[in-house]
Design a protein around this motif. Structure first.
Motif, PDB file in Angstrom:
ATOM      1  N   ILE A  29       0.768  -1.216   0.084  1.00 53.42           N
ATOM      2  CA  ILE A  29       0.121  -0.150  -0.015  1.00 53.42           C
ATOM      3  C   ILE A  29       0.833   1.247   0.035  1.00 53.42           C
ATOM      4  O   ILE A  29       0.674   2.116  -0.873  1.00 53.42           O
ATOM      5  CB  ILE A  29      -0.931   0.002   1.241  1.00 53.42           C
ATOM      6  N   CYS A  30       1.930   1.233   0.898  1.00 50.17           N
ATOM      7  CA  CYS A  30       2.916   2.409   0.800  1.00 50.17           C
ATOM      8  C   CYS A  30       3.292   2.621  -0.512  1.00 50.17           C
ATOM      9  O   CYS A  30       3.384   4.018  -0.960  1.00 50.17           O
ATOM     10  CB  CYS A  30       3.940   1.929   1.984  1.00 50.17           C
ATOM     11  N   VAL A  31       3.913   1.555  -1.198  1.00 48.56           N
ATOM     12  CA  VAL A  31       4.517   1.946  -2.355  1.00 48.56           C
ATOM     13  C   VAL A  31       3.461   2.251  -3.548  1.00 48.56           C
ATOM     14  O   VAL A  31       3.783   3.352  -4.093  1.00 48.56           O
ATOM     15  CB  VAL A  31       5.184   0.665  -2.685  1.00 48.56           C
ATOM     16  N   HIS A  32       2.366   1.745  -3.364  1.00 48.09           N
ATOM     17  CA  HIS A  32       1.329   2.102  -4.383  1.00 48.09           C
ATOM     18  C   HIS A  32       0.812   3.683  -4.340  1.00 48.09           C
ATOM     19  O   HIS A  32       0.799   4.215  -5.428  1.00 48.09           O
ATOM     20  CB  HIS A  32       0.109   1.258  -4.013  1.00 48.09           C
ATOM     21  N   TYR A  33       0.850   3.920  -3.064  1.00 42.75           N
ATOM     22  CA  TYR A  33       0.461   5.207  -2.870  1.00 42.75           C
ATOM     23  C   TYR A  33       1.285   6.256  -2.303  1.00 42.75           C
ATOM     24  O   TYR A  33       1.024   7.553  -2.325  1.00 42.75           O
ATOM     25  CB  TYR A  33      -0.922   5.390  -1.799  1.00 42.75           C
ATOM     26  N   ASN A  34       2.542   5.979  -2.405  1.00 45.06           N
ATOM     27  CA  ASN A  34       3.664   6.559  -1.961  1.00 45.06           C
ATOM     28  C   ASN A  34       3.588   7.385  -0.791  1.00 45.06           C
ATOM     29  O   ASN A  34       3.530   8.657  -0.485  1.00 45.06           O
ATOM     30  CB  ASN A  34       3.961   7.902  -3.373  1.00 45.06           C
ATOM     31  N   LEU A  35       3.286   6.635   0.356  1.00 50.77           N
ATOM     32  CA  LEU A  35       2.929   6.830   1.512  1.00 50.77           C
ATOM     33  C   LEU A  35       3.910   6.426   2.679  1.00 50.77           C
ATOM     34  O   LEU A  35       4.716   5.390   2.249  1.00 50.77           O
ATOM     35  CB  LEU A  35       1.592   6.515   2.060  1.00 50.77           C
ATOM     36  N   TYR A  36       4.214   6.938   3.769  1.00 51.90           N
ATOM     37  CA  TYR A  36       4.973   6.510   4.605  1.00 51.90           C
ATOM     38  C   TYR A  36       4.212   5.601   5.711  1.00 51.90           C
ATOM     39  O   TYR A  36       2.908   5.734   5.739  1.00 51.90           O
ATOM     40  CB  TYR A  36       5.932   7.574   5.451  1.00 51.90           C
ATOM     41  N   LYS A  37       4.746   4.514   6.229  1.00 55.80           N
ATOM     42  CA  LYS A  37       4.187   3.569   7.233  1.00 55.80           C
ATOM     43  C   LYS A  37       3.357   3.909   8.334  1.00 55.80           C
ATOM     44  O   LYS A  37       2.353   3.351   8.901  1.00 55.80           O
ATOM     45  CB  LYS A  37       5.150   2.279   7.445  1.00 55.80           C
ATOM     46  N   THR A  38       3.629   5.195   8.571  1.00 54.48           N
ATOM     47  CA  THR A  38       2.747   5.813   9.727  1.00 54.48           C
ATOM     48  C   THR A  38       1.520   6.802   9.166  1.00 54.48           C
ATOM     49  O   THR A  38       0.888   7.407  10.033  1.00 54.48           O
ATOM     50  CB  THR A  38       3.679   6.424  10.674  1.00 54.48           C
TER      51      THR A  38
END
Length: 131
Positions: A75-84
Motif C-alpha cells: 500500500i505504501c509503495v502504491h500510494y507513495n505513503l510512509y508507514k505511519t
C-alpha cells in the motif's frame, strides 16, 4: 496504526460466498487475495469513495498474520505513503472491498472454476506481463 478493518455490509456476504466457492482457506485468506487482486489492477482509489464499515471485521493479526509489513509495504509503495500515514487503514479497507467486488464479478462469470485454477491462471497471466 490500526487494530480492526471492516468490509462493507455487502462484502460481508461476498467474502463468505467466495470462501466457499474458491476453497482456498478461511475468509481472511480471501480478504488477502482481494487486497492483492485490487492492487494488481494498478488503480488508485479515492478516499472520498470509501464505503461503510458495517460488514466483516478483521483484526490486524487475523487479516495479515506475520505478513503485515509486506501488505503495508504494498500500500505504501502504491500510494507513495510512509508507514505511519493516518490514511493507510482506509486504503487497505478500500482495496479489500474493491478486490472482493472484482473477484465476485469474475467468479460469477465463470461458474466452473475452482480457487487453485483461478490463482494459477492469474499468476501465469501476471508472469506473461513481465516476460
Amino acid at each position: 496504526m490500526f487494530t480492526q478493518i471492516s468490509t462493507t455490509k455487502e462484502n460481508k456476504e461476498i467474502v463468505s460466498q467466495l470462501t466457499r466457492t474458491l476453497g482456498l482457506g478461511t475468509e481472511n485468506v480471501i480478504a488477502r487475495i482481494a487486497l492483492a487482486y485490487s492492487l494488481s489492477k494498478d488503480r488508485t482509489l479515492e478516499l472520498s469513495n470509501i464505503g461503510n464499515s458495517t460488514g466483516k471485521g478483521y483484526s490486524k493479526s487475523v487479516l495479515f498474520g506475520e505478513y503485515y509489513d509486506y501488505y503495508l509495504g504494498l500500500i505504501c509503495v502504491h500510494y507513495n505513503l510512509y508507514k505511519t500515514d493516518k490514511d493507510l487503514p482506509k486504503y487497505i479497507k478500500m482495496h479489500i472491498d474493491d478486490g472482493l467486488q472484482l473477484l465476485n464479478e469474475e467468479i460469477n462469470e465463470r461458474s466452473n472454476i475452482d480457487g487453485f485454477d483461478f490463482l494459477v491462471e492469474k499468476i501465469e497471466s501476471g508472469l506473461q506481463m513481465i516476460i
